[in-house]
Write a protein that holds these residues in place. Sequence first.
Motif, PDB file in Angstrom:
ATOM      1  N   ASP B  78       1.051  -1.312  -0.009  1.00  0.00           N
ATOM      2  CA  ASP B  78      -0.132   0.034   0.098  1.00  0.00           C
ATOM      3  C   ASP B  78       0.920   1.283  -0.016  1.00  0.00           C
ATOM      4  OD1 ASP B  78      -3.096   0.502   1.248  1.00  0.00           O
ATOM      5  OD2 ASP B  78      -1.528   2.324   1.412  1.00  0.00           O
ATOM      6  N   GLU B  79       0.776   2.058  -0.747  1.00  0.00           N
ATOM      7  CA  GLU B  79       1.575   3.554  -1.039  1.00  0.00           C
ATOM      8  C   GLU B  79       1.438   4.024   0.407  1.00  0.00           C
ATOM      9  OE1 GLU B  79       4.131   5.896  -1.898  1.00  0.00           O
ATOM     10  OE2 GLU B  79       3.438   4.384  -3.188  1.00  0.00           O
ATOM     11  N   ARG B  80       0.480   4.206   1.181  1.00  0.00           N
ATOM     12  CA  ARG B  80       0.490   4.677   2.552  1.00  0.00           C
ATOM     13  C   ARG B  80       1.640   4.006   3.374  1.00  0.00           C
ATOM     14  NH1 ARG B  80      -5.873   4.866   3.076  1.00  0.00           N
ATOM     15  NH2 ARG B  80      -5.236   2.726   2.027  1.00  0.00           N
ATOM     16  N   GLY B  81       1.667   2.653   3.346  1.00  0.00           N
ATOM     17  CA  GLY B  81       2.516   1.738   4.055  1.00  0.00           C
ATOM     18  C   GLY B  81       4.091   2.201   3.435  1.00  0.00           C
ATOM     19  N   LYS B  82       4.223   2.350   2.377  1.00  0.00           N
ATOM     20  CA  LYS B  82       5.537   2.761   1.815  1.00  0.00           C
ATOM     21  C   LYS B  82       5.954   4.061   2.328  1.00  0.00           C
ATOM     22  CE  LYS B  82       4.789   0.193  -2.605  1.00  0.00           C
ATOM     23  NZ  LYS B  82       4.669   0.318  -3.955  1.00  0.00           N
ATOM     24  N   GLU B  83       4.995   4.885   2.440  1.00  0.00           N
ATOM     25  CA  GLU B  83       5.446   6.271   2.808  1.00  0.00           C
ATOM     26  C   GLU B  83       5.865   6.116   4.290  1.00  0.00           C
ATOM     27  OE1 GLU B  83       5.955   8.597   1.095  1.00  0.00           O
ATOM     28  OE2 GLU B  83       6.371  10.080   2.781  1.00  0.00           O
ATOM     29  N   LEU B  84       5.195   5.426   5.291  1.00  0.00           N
ATOM     30  CA  LEU B  84       5.445   5.198   6.514  1.00  0.00           C
ATOM     31  C   LEU B  84       7.083   4.683   6.541  1.00  0.00           C
ATOM     32  CD1 LEU B  84       1.920   3.743   8.305  1.00  0.00           C
ATOM     33  CD2 LEU B  84       3.284   6.255   8.582  1.00  0.00           C
ATOM     34  N   LEU B  85       7.268   3.680   5.829  1.00  0.00           N
ATOM     35  CA  LEU B  85       8.472   3.143   5.753  1.00  0.00           C
ATOM     36  C   LEU B  85       9.483   4.156   5.281  1.00  0.00           C
ATOM     37  CD1 LEU B  85      10.150   0.184   5.987  1.00  0.00           C
ATOM     38  CD2 LEU B  85      10.659   0.630   3.681  1.00  0.00           C
ATOM     39  N   ARG B  86       9.415   5.082   4.348  1.00  0.00           N
ATOM     40  CA  ARG B  86      10.089   6.167   3.980  1.00  0.00           C
ATOM     41  C   ARG B  86      10.406   6.956   5.056  1.00  0.00           C
ATOM     42  NH1 ARG B  86       6.531   6.395  -0.621  1.00  0.00           N
ATOM     43  NH2 ARG B  86       7.439   4.857  -2.329  1.00  0.00           N
ATOM     44  N   GLU B  87       9.295   7.405   6.060  1.00  0.00           N
ATOM     45  CA  GLU B  87       9.447   8.350   7.001  1.00  0.00           C
ATOM     46  C   GLU B  87      10.423   7.792   8.025  1.00  0.00           C
ATOM     47  OE1 GLU B  87       5.685   9.484   8.346  1.00  0.00           O
ATOM     48  OE2 GLU B  87       4.852  10.038   6.319  1.00  0.00           O
ATOM     49  N   LEU B  88      10.238   6.408   8.264  1.00  0.00           N
ATOM     50  CA  LEU B  88      11.164   5.941   9.064  1.00  0.00           C
ATOM     51  C   LEU B  88      12.627   5.839   8.624  1.00  0.00           C
ATOM     52  CD1 LEU B  88       9.170   2.427  10.367  1.00  0.00           C
ATOM     53  CD2 LEU B  88       9.850   4.415  11.807  1.00  0.00           C
ATOM     54  N   ALA B  89      12.961   5.423   7.352  1.00  0.00           N
ATOM     55  CA  ALA B  89      14.045   5.236   7.067  1.00  0.00           C
ATOM     56  C   ALA B  89      14.928   6.736   6.896  1.00  0.00           C
ATOM     57  CB  ALA B  89      14.170   4.695   5.564  1.00  0.00           C
ATOM     58  N   ASP B  90      14.131   7.924   7.017  1.00  0.00           N
ATOM     59  CA  ASP B  90      14.469   9.397   7.038  1.00  0.00           C
ATOM     60  C   ASP B  90      15.170   9.511   8.016  1.00  0.00           C
ATOM     61  OD1 ASP B  90      13.786   9.982   4.265  1.00  0.00           O
ATOM     62  OD2 ASP B  90      11.746  10.954   4.902  1.00  0.00           O
ATOM     63  N   ARG B  91      14.563   8.892   9.216  1.00  0.00           N
ATOM     64  CA  ARG B  91      15.204   9.115  10.565  1.00  0.00           C
ATOM     65  C   ARG B  91      16.089   7.966  11.127  1.00  0.00           C
ATOM     66  NH1 ARG B  91      10.535  11.834  13.663  1.00  0.00           N
ATOM     67  NH2 ARG B  91       9.451  12.707  12.102  1.00  0.00           N
ATOM     68  N   ALA B  92      16.174   7.089  10.274  1.00  0.00           N
ATOM     69  CA  ALA B  92      17.291   6.049  10.694  1.00  0.00           C
ATOM     70  C   ALA B  92      18.760   5.834  10.203  1.00  0.00           C
ATOM     71  CB  ALA B  92      16.574   4.685  10.135  1.00  0.00           C
ATOM     72  N   ASP B  93      19.544   5.407  10.769  1.00  0.00           N
ATOM     73  CA  ASP B  93      20.873   5.386  10.499  1.00  0.00           C
ATOM     74  C   ASP B  93      21.031   4.028   9.708  1.00  0.00           C
ATOM     75  OD1 ASP B  93      22.080   7.294  12.331  1.00  0.00           O
ATOM     76  OD2 ASP B  93      20.961   6.316  13.863  1.00  0.00           O
ATOM     77  N   VAL B  94      20.326   3.023   9.815  1.00  0.00           N
ATOM     78  CA  VAL B  94      20.544   1.840   9.074  1.00  0.00           C
ATOM     79  C   VAL B  94      19.025   1.171   8.793  1.00  0.00           C
ATOM     80  CG1 VAL B  94      21.387  -0.564   9.253  1.00  0.00           C
ATOM     81  CG2 VAL B  94      22.472   1.250  10.626  1.00  0.00           C
ATOM     82  N   LEU B  95      19.147   0.863   7.519  1.00  0.00           N
ATOM     83  CA  LEU B  95      17.790  -0.176   6.974  1.00  0.00           C
ATOM     84  C   LEU B  95      18.629  -1.538   6.880  1.00  0.00           C
ATOM     85  CD1 LEU B  95      14.665   0.447   5.459  1.00  0.00           C
ATOM     86  CD2 LEU B  95      16.203  -1.250   4.432  1.00  0.00           C
ATOM     87  N   VAL B  96      17.920  -2.402   7.251  1.00  0.00           N
ATOM     88  CA  VAL B  96      18.198  -3.836   7.130  1.00  0.00           C
ATOM     89  C   VAL B  96      16.979  -4.697   6.532  1.00  0.00           C
ATOM     90  CG1 VAL B  96      19.301  -6.101   8.126  1.00  0.00           C
ATOM     91  CG2 VAL B  96      19.890  -3.613   9.351  1.00  0.00           C
ATOM     92  N   GLU B  97      17.447  -5.426   5.437  1.00  0.00           N
ATOM     93  CA  GLU B  97      16.461  -6.194   4.893  1.00  0.00           C
ATOM     94  C   GLU B  97      17.056  -7.758   4.428  1.00  0.00           C
ATOM     95  OE1 GLU B  97      16.013  -6.998   1.465  1.00  0.00           O
ATOM     96  OE2 GLU B  97      17.096  -5.265   0.533  1.00  0.00           O
TER      97      GLU B  97
END
Lengths: 406, 406
Positions: B78-97
Amino acid sequence: MSAEVSRPLEGVTVVDLGQIYNAPYATLLLALAGAEVIKVEPLDGELSRTRRRISLGSGMAFYMLNSNKRCVTLNLKDERGKELLRELADRADVLVENFRPGVMDRLGIGAEALRARNPRLIYAAGSGYGQTGRYKDLPAMDLAVQAMSGAIASTGHPDEGPVKAGPALSDFLGGIHLYGAIVTALFQQARSGRGAVLDVAMLDSVYPSLMSNAGPFVGAAIEGGPPPPERTGNRQGGLAESPYNVYPTKDGHIAVICVTDQHWVGLTEAMGRPELLTDPVYSTKPARIRAMDAVDELVSAWTSVQPTDEVFDLLRRAGVVCAPARSLGEVIADPYFRERGMIVDVDVPGVGPVPLIHTPLYFSDRDRLPLDPAHELGQDNDAVFGDLLGHPAEVLGTYRAAGVIS
Amino acid sequence: MSAEVSRPLEGVTVVDLGQIYNAPYATLLLALAGAEVIKVEPLDGELSRTRRRISLGSGMAFYMLNSNKRCVTLNLKDERGKELLRELADRADVLVENFRPGVMDRLGIGAEALRARNPRLIYAAGSGYGQTGRYKDLPAMDLAVQAMSGAIASTGHPDEGPVKAGPALSDFLGGIHLYGAIVTALFQQARSGRGAVLDVAMLDSVYPSLMSNAGPFVGAAIEGGPPPPERTGNRQGGLAESPYNVYPTKDGHIAVICVTDQHWVGLTEAMGRPELLTDPVYSTKPARIRAMDAVDELVSAWTSVQPTDEVFDLLRRAGVVCAPARSLGEVIADPYFRERGMIVDVDVPGVGPVPLIHTPLYFSDRDRLPLDPAHELGQDNDAVFGDLLGHPAEVLGTYRAAGVIS
């Protein structure tokens, strides 16, 4: 893609007393991340280097694990040798060792002594069973830690005796955890100037990898059921997936795993057995787990009459998780590792072309550091003790004559 | 000993899309080093969490690998879910997948997209076969990578079929290398503000652990001799040590290894066979290697008539490298792990007492971080999407109704 070379640890200095596999693997990764690693060996070389006297094959690991390090010798039983080590540790960010616990303290160059002089030093000790606890004095090697950790108990077929894991997993799980601890401490040091005392045990490092077997064991204990089998051959450790096995082919073996129903659909298609999808014996995952023996027979009957490559192609196209059980010769020759820069074939002076390893810690936005094959014993003595520490040539001459350095 | 708790990564924020073992192990170690880890799961939970539906035992690994993380849910389709993830990644030092390579890019939330918004982000991808190279599209699981890497070829007895290593070594070697890469990049980020794109493959991470087998293979290729055996049972991978085996006892098995002549002296004393020291068949290490079968018979004859504990005591006192091949039950119950704080028995709500794992990266000059058992699915949605990202309760209510979060 930048042409810049990746050196995330540039400017970090490491004194490396590591021997054999465990600590040398940690310091190899530090060196390949751009740290300056000074490998300190006894005057006749560390055990891994001396194995070349037994055979070229036995000595090959030394080349694979000691690229990009400066090599010096020191007699740590001589007071002048200890003093040179103290001088190195005074200028270092990290000291790494994997002697038996207590050895460095008895020599007067343990964590406390060195950190009293250089409080920002990270003193990193790798060992089999830790610096504390009931097994600290027990001598450790990879096979022993495999025995103590349950790795051996969990490997092999249920109706045969226990067997070790072929890879030296205790040494390498220990070594990479040691690396992880060191870099974590370097991060803390960069922000706070604070040093650390690190105690990384191979036994602790192996334990988490037994998750698939430990989980069902703990679950059974909580629910009061019988414990699961110690070892499951090539089946899933908790017997909780099916198909999940290594199946014979006409010319080898192939691992096949169906985790989702979609994988099972793909497998039945590849096998040309669409009727299995509606057969209640196989139609759901819990059913396939109950019918594990029958499932394995079905898959085996299909794989065993075809060459591995054909089975692999068919299953790959069908989206089933699978992989050929490749021989070590196939693995070492695989262009995959060259494409990724993980293996670099280097002509090592006096040896020949050796597939040296690079770091699995791949920064894909930069180029890899060029490999510098392992230096000769004591090759960097003048550069390190003379140029870096500032001892005049005549002093080093005296030290050489007295067997303090070589 | 300070009472201060060790949090070397305090202040680091990690967005964790990890599933099963590989990436979740890396992020567990990040959390236990004091980082704030936000675990993002699909609305029905990641695969490892859902395994509890199969059985408590199958689900236990989830508890062992997900302590000290905040748990949120997100529908990334869902686009709104992606946007929340982007907002998290904006504040993060690291993203792991550790999705299949290409999945995050296809969702529009891959390394390039996220780093265009937050250039100091460390984008860390774990995978079976890397983000590049000929196998990148091949689905991977622990057993498959064991097959591809030669781990299976190197495990087992020479006269029996190949067998996997019991521990999930591909997953855990992959996971801890991923951790090492992330912290290395954090060190670089702390000094330069620069982010990174990390590509850590399980296949690359397993390869170095085959050193004992690869070395002799490479040596034989250079010297033009025959290749060494693919697998050697419980003998040393290069058949270059003797005694070196797992020997039967009256009630189990024990690993015994003599690397030095001193070990051999200790063993002959423990066996009460001093005459072996002067017997030319056994008197030197090269001789014992040549007489490997006879050596193994001698040791075996002595061990097999005594209980494991007695053999272990005798050999321990004689300074011989040895260890009982312990069952998983013995290992899990071992007080050693509690003494070191590596296992902490925690009463997990709704489950019972679980031996949770702490980090093998032990900073021995500080206390360990207390364990916080795995959170429920979506337990931290309000705290993270509301308090941290600042979305009002009514918006989150809409998102819940629309299946964007749970």
